[in-house]
Design an enzyme around this catalytic site. Structure first.
Site, PDB file in Angstrom:
ATOM      1  N   TYR A 171       0.301  31.901  -5.128  1.00  0.00           N
ATOM      2  CA  TYR A 171      -0.671  31.775  -6.222  1.00  0.00           C
ATOM      3  C   TYR A 171       0.045  31.619  -7.566  1.00  0.00           C
ATOM      4  O   TYR A 171      -0.327  30.769  -8.390  1.00  0.00           O
ATOM      5  CB  TYR A 171      -1.563  33.007  -6.213  1.00  0.00           C
ATOM      6  CG  TYR A 171      -2.608  33.083  -7.295  1.00  0.00           C
ATOM      7  CD1 TYR A 171      -3.766  32.309  -7.227  1.00  0.00           C
ATOM      8  CD2 TYR A 171      -2.461  33.947  -8.381  1.00  0.00           C
ATOM      9  CE1 TYR A 171      -4.743  32.385  -8.204  1.00  0.00           C
ATOM     10  CE2 TYR A 171      -3.426  34.035  -9.359  1.00  0.00           C
ATOM     11  CZ  TYR A 171      -4.565  33.253  -9.270  1.00  0.00           C
ATOM     12  OH  TYR A 171      -5.531  33.341 -10.250  1.00  0.00           O
ATOM     13  N   LYS A 175      -0.253  28.367  -9.999  1.00  0.00           N
ATOM     14  CA  LYS A 175      -0.791  28.496 -11.347  1.00  0.00           C
ATOM     15  C   LYS A 175       0.231  28.096 -12.408  1.00  0.00           C
ATOM     16  O   LYS A 175      -0.137  27.579 -13.474  1.00  0.00           O
ATOM     17  CB  LYS A 175      -1.275  29.924 -11.575  1.00  0.00           C
ATOM     18  CG  LYS A 175      -2.542  30.276 -10.793  1.00  0.00           C
ATOM     19  CD  LYS A 175      -3.689  29.340 -11.119  1.00  0.00           C
ATOM     20  CE  LYS A 175      -5.024  29.860 -10.588  1.00  0.00           C
ATOM     21  NZ  LYS A 175      -6.128  28.904 -10.864  1.00  0.00           N
TER      22      LYS A 175
END
Length: 301
Positions: A171, A175
């Protein structure tokens, strides 16, 4: 409805719940016509029995606004292309794209499967790239035809993408990639009338409900600091013509706080004018580190 987005057509991905839903409702409240995209899957990306996009469309229409649902997979070329086509065929134009879709598959790195890595990269990073690519192609064509748009893109990064987050290597990497994509898109698309920015929001959603479970305001207490609706006003402004001149920036948004994030930039530096020995390089690096600002701590460290 009328407001700062009156007459604009806005696409919001992952808009069936959480932040996306809040964004879609906020844009509609400011006069936008909204394409509500949601694949309708669970936190892990598996199919969900609900139809959240249709529910959000119903909410917008009940309040007097205009909206249409789109259930395609925006991490595929066909799904992303059909999303942009839905806006153009339904409303005849596209002004703003809000990339918001995502889910989690958290693991410590040594336990992180390749499939979990690929799935998160696909939805977050590819799911930003493909809608942006197809929207940008439309706006470029408009500009070349002499109809330069007042176009806006708002991407969704995270504090995990700026500082890292323990247990979220996939993640965090995705991001961080979204920030890089935002910077490149801002530079490349400016000539076509497109502004591209990113937010790093903190709010209570399905993805973060356990993290922020204890921060909900009790009935009658008023301001709920972690409500996703707190993030949407900045997103609506960035997606409107009122944000003229703002591009290539990243904003952290949480509760009542807005912060302009300042990314990598040159800090202390020394130039020998010749090749270093390893010992010299190490000594110099240690000296420069002593002069540099201390970086923010990785979440969960």
């Amino acid at each position: 409805m009328s407001g700062i987005c009156d007459g604009r057509v806005v696409v919001v991905t992952g808009a069936g719940r959480g932040l996306g839903r809040a964004h879609a409702l906020a844009f509609a409240a400011e006069g936008a016509r909204v394409v509500v995209n949601d694949l309708g899957v669970g936190l892990d990306g598996a199919p969900d029995a609900d139809s959240p996009a249709a529910q959000v469309v119903a909410e917008i229409r009940a309040a007097g606004g205009e909206a249409v649902a789109h259930g395609g997979d925006i991490a595929t070329t066909q799904g992303a292309s059909s999303l942009i086509t839905a806006a153009l065929e339904t409303y005849g134009r596209l002004d703003t794209l809000v990339n918001n879709a995502g889910f989690l598959r958290d693991r410590m790195l040594v336990n992180l499967d390749e499939d979990d890595w690929d799935a998160v990269m696909r939805v977050h990073l590819k799911g930003h790239f493909l809608p942006l690519k197809h929207a940008a192609a439309h706006w470029r064509a408009q500009a070349k035809a002499g109809r330069t748009p007042v176009a806006r893109v708002v991407n969704t990064s995270s504090g995990a993408g700026l500082l890292g987050s323990v247990g979220q290597g996939n993640y965090s990497a995705a991001k961080a990639g979204i920030v890089g994509l935002t910077l490149v898109a801002s530079a490349e698309l400016a000539r076509y009338g497109v502004q591209v920015n990113a937010i790093a929001p903190a709010a209570r959603t399905r993805m973060t409900e356990h993290t922020f479970a204890d921060t909900m305001a009790a009935p009658g207490e008023g301001f709920d600091a972690m409500a996703p609706e707190n993030v949407s006003p900045l997103v609506v402004w960035l997606g409107s013509a009122a944000s003229a001149g703002v591009s290539g920036r990243v904003f952290e948004v949480e509760a009542g706080r807005i912060t302009v994030m300042e990314g990598w930039r040159a800090g202390p530096s020394t130039d020998k004018g010749a090749r270093w020995t390893p010992a010299e390089a190490g000594e110099t690096a240690q000296k420069l580190l002593g002069e540099a600002e201390t970086p923010g701590q990785v979440y969960g460290a």
